[in-house]
Design a protein around this motif. Sequence first.
Motif, mmCIF file in Angstrom:
data_model
loop_
_atom_site.group_PDB
_atom_site.id
_atom_site.type_symbol
_atom_site.label_atom_id
_atom_site.label_comp_id
_atom_site.label_asym_id
_atom_site.label_seq_id
_atom_site.Cartn_x
_atom_site.Cartn_y
_atom_site.Cartn_z
ATOM 1 N N TYR A 13 0.846 -1.186 0.000
ATOM 2 C CA TYR A 13 0.000 0.000 0.000
ATOM 3 C C TYR A 13 0.882 1.236 0.000
ATOM 4 C CZ TYR A 13 -4.056 -2.861 0.918
ATOM 5 O OH TYR A 13 -5.059 -3.773 0.801
ATOM 6 N N PRO A 14 0.432 2.280 -0.694
ATOM 7 C CA PRO A 14 1.249 3.493 -0.678
ATOM 8 C C PRO A 14 1.336 4.075 0.727
ATOM 9 C CG PRO A 14 -0.859 3.895 -1.770
ATOM 10 C CD PRO A 14 -0.750 2.427 -1.531
ATOM 11 N N ALA A 18 3.228 9.148 -0.065
ATOM 12 C CA ALA A 18 2.847 8.837 -1.447
ATOM 13 C C ALA A 18 1.387 9.198 -1.695
ATOM 14 C CB ALA A 18 3.082 7.361 -1.727
ATOM 15 N N VAL A 19 0.546 8.932 -0.711
ATOM 16 C CA VAL A 19 -0.869 9.258 -0.843
ATOM 17 C C VAL A 19 -1.042 10.775 -0.946
ATOM 18 C CG1 VAL A 19 -3.093 9.233 0.369
ATOM 19 C CG2 VAL A 19 -1.679 7.184 0.339
ATOM 20 N N ASN A 42 1.619 6.155 -10.656
ATOM 21 C CA ASN A 42 2.475 5.075 -10.172
ATOM 22 C C ASN A 42 3.277 4.434 -11.292
ATOM 23 O OD1 ASN A 42 3.470 3.596 -7.996
ATOM 24 N ND2 ASN A 42 2.245 1.851 -8.642
ATOM 25 N N ARG A 56 10.793 8.177 -5.761
ATOM 26 C CA ARG A 56 10.058 6.944 -5.496
ATOM 27 C C ARG A 56 10.469 6.449 -4.114
ATOM 28 N NH1 ARG A 56 7.252 2.960 -8.571
ATOM 29 N NH2 ARG A 56 7.495 3.681 -10.674
ATOM 30 N N CYS A 57 9.483 6.143 -3.309
ATOM 31 C CA CYS A 57 9.754 5.683 -1.939
ATOM 32 C C CYS A 57 10.488 4.338 -1.983
ATOM 33 C CB CYS A 57 8.447 5.570 -1.170
ATOM 34 S SG CYS A 57 8.648 4.821 0.454
ATOM 35 N N CYS A 60 7.616 1.669 -0.014
ATOM 36 C CA CYS A 60 6.327 1.306 -0.607
ATOM 37 C C CYS A 60 6.388 1.355 -2.139
ATOM 38 C CB CYS A 60 5.195 2.177 -0.061
ATOM 39 S SG CYS A 60 5.244 3.896 -0.576
ATOM 40 N N TYR A 62 6.020 3.907 -4.199
ATOM 41 C CA TYR A 62 5.204 4.917 -4.872
ATOM 42 C C TYR A 62 5.943 6.250 -4.886
ATOM 43 C CZ TYR A 62 1.371 1.591 -4.442
ATOM 44 O OH TYR A 62 0.577 0.490 -4.545
ATOM 45 N N TYR A 64 6.526 10.177 -4.313
ATOM 46 C CA TYR A 64 6.179 11.133 -3.258
ATOM 47 C C TYR A 64 7.038 12.368 -3.421
ATOM 48 C CZ TYR A 64 10.569 10.152 -0.840
ATOM 49 O OH TYR A 64 11.895 10.035 -0.519
ATOM 50 N N CYS A 76 8.710 7.852 1.787
ATOM 51 C CA CYS A 76 7.674 8.880 1.705
ATOM 52 C C CYS A 76 7.131 9.294 3.060
ATOM 53 C CB CYS A 76 6.549 8.418 0.796
ATOM 54 S SG CYS A 76 5.513 7.144 1.541
ATOM 55 N N CYS A 80 7.067 4.183 6.494
ATOM 56 C CA CYS A 80 7.870 3.490 5.475
ATOM 57 C C CYS A 80 9.337 3.434 5.899
ATOM 58 C CB CYS A 80 7.753 4.191 4.124
ATOM 59 S SG CYS A 80 6.235 3.782 3.252
#
Length: 164
Positions: A13-14, A18-19, A42, A56-57, A60, A62, A64, A76, A80
């Motif tokens: 999951y992000p 990232a979210v 993504n 990019r994290c 996760c 994604y 950010y 992110c 994480c």
Amino acid sequence: MEQPKNNFQTYKYPGKGAVEFAKELVDGMSREEAASIIKKINEGAYIDRSDRRVKRCSHCGYFYRDKTKPNNSRTCCKECKIDLDTFNRKKKKADQELLNPTKKAELRYVWWLEYPYWVNEKEMLKWSWKYEAPYPTDAIAIMTAKKQEKEDLGGSRKKSTENY
Ligand SMILES: [Zn+2]
């Protein structure tokens, strides 16, 4: 178009960062619009490659926006980072054990128990000629000394509480 590298084997999951980043990009859009955009984000679309803060994290996976002042974060969000650190620590430990198996050999003779024993027969045959006499007697001497020490400590502690 450049394909983003994805080394992430399992779905994650992000993270919060990232979210948040995706949210900024889809701000004001309908849910349907946002859903397809988030998927594309993504995949590496809509990412300003000249923006050095967009990363990019490492955990996760994604995208950010790095909000740290020195722009040196690799994840992110805090969660994480913790997960990544834990993973790296575990990996490092596993690597070390793989590289230095000799460390384990210290556990050849379990001398600190009341009845010392060899970890296995092979080790016994390999090492017993070397330590046959000194190892166990030393161990007994140490244990006796420790026991004595404990008793002494217990005795003095008892005394001091009696004085109060
Ligand atoms: Zn993340």
